[in-house]
Design an enzyme around this catalytic site. Structure first.
Site, PDB file in Angstrom:
ATOM      1  CG  HIS A  15      -1.879   0.911   1.200  1.00 51.27           C
ATOM      2  ND1 HIS A  15      -2.044   1.746   2.240  1.00 51.27           N
ATOM      3  CD2 HIS A  15      -2.869   1.457   0.355  1.00 51.27           C
ATOM      4  CE1 HIS A  15      -2.918   2.793   2.090  1.00 51.27           C
ATOM      5  NE2 HIS A  15      -3.582   2.740   0.882  1.00 51.27           N
ATOM      6  CG  HIS A  57      -3.504   9.274  -0.197  1.00 56.42           C
ATOM      7  ND1 HIS A  57      -4.067  10.249   0.713  1.00 56.42           N
ATOM      8  CD2 HIS A  57      -4.395   8.535  -0.486  1.00 56.42           C
ATOM      9  CE1 HIS A  57      -5.291   9.881   0.973  1.00 56.42           C
ATOM     10  NE2 HIS A  57      -5.589   8.482   0.436  1.00 56.42           N
TER      11      HIS A  57
END
Length: 256
Positions: A15, A57
């Site tokens: 991730h 992100h």
């Protein structure tokens, strides 16, 4: 159809490259992923004001670099002067795809503005067979599928995921089918639970598999939870602790 999921499972997805083990979405994170022997990286993308797709992100650089401001309001030359916690500049998606040709990448398109530049970058890189496109937005995924064709792998969007959850709980009472491989969807990516309600159950996994969809669960960092989900038959785990995930899979004889 993409061969994104053609390898043996269950798969381990780092991730953001392993955000609890190395600075997230950085080149160091990519190197960390590969050093562990993982073949899959999960990442996020935004586009700069001049259309460069970068791994990030957040819509702003404040949290992960020494600068401030929105990615979409800076051109690449300005963004390239900033440094992340590893001491490097932000990584461009075209660099990721060209520098790591054997890596498979799960790409979360974080906003509408990135769709066009993302399509252009993927086409130029010739990398459609080793990426999976994800988004919470069903409309964003529809646009990506329309632009790139059914040969590109995608996950389900929010609405189709909700339909799948309902199908698992209610069975025949849910009549509307979710998107499947014919539309380019190869997987559903979900948390183990939502607002305290379990999402990933044995029945959910079986329902997804009947629709031709792999089940990937995020973000799973504790070994006991990894084991529990693997016992339910999930096809992949997305973790901020890829080193720990590799250890769990190795102990189960499931590391490939």
């Amino acid at each position: 159809m993409s061969d994104y999921l053609s390898g043996p499972g269950p798969i381990a997805l780092a991730h953001r490259g392993g955000g609890r083990e190395v600075p997230e979405n950085s080149r160091a994170a990519v190197e960390h992923t590969l050093a562990l022997g993982l073949g899959y990286l999960e990442t996020d993308v935004h586009a700069t004001a001049d259309g460069v797709v970068v791994l990030s992100h957040d819509p702003t650089v404040d949290r992960v670099t020494d600068g401030t401001g929105a990615v979409g309001e800076m051109d690449w030359d300005r963004l390239a002067t900033l440094r992340d916690a590893s001491g490097e500049r932000l990584l461009r998606l075209d660099e990721l795809l060209s520098d790591y040709p054997d890596l498979r990448v799960n790409i979360d398109a974080k906003d509408d503005a990135v769709v066009g530049p993302l399509v252009d970058t993927l086409r130029a890189a010739g990398a459609l067979d080793r990426v999976c496109l994800a988004s919470f937005s069903d409309e964003r995924l529809r646009r990506l599928r329309a632009e790139l064709g059914p040969g590109v792998a995608t996950s389900l969007g929010r609405r189709d995921t909700a339909r799948l959850v309902a199908a698992a709980r209610l069975g025949a009472r849910v009549r509307r089918s979710v998107a499947g491989p014919a539309q380019g969807a190869v997987c559903v990516q979900v948390p183990p639970r939502y607002r305290g309600v379990p999402i990933v159950t044995r029945r959910f996994v079986a329902t997804a598999h009947r629709h031709g969809l792999a089940v990937h669960v995020w973000t799973v960092d504790e070994p006991a939870e990894m084991v529990r989900l693997l016992d339910l038959g999930v096809d992949g785990l997305i973790s901020d602790r890829p080193r720990v995930l590799r250890e769990v899979l190795t102990a189960r004889g499931a590391w490939h």
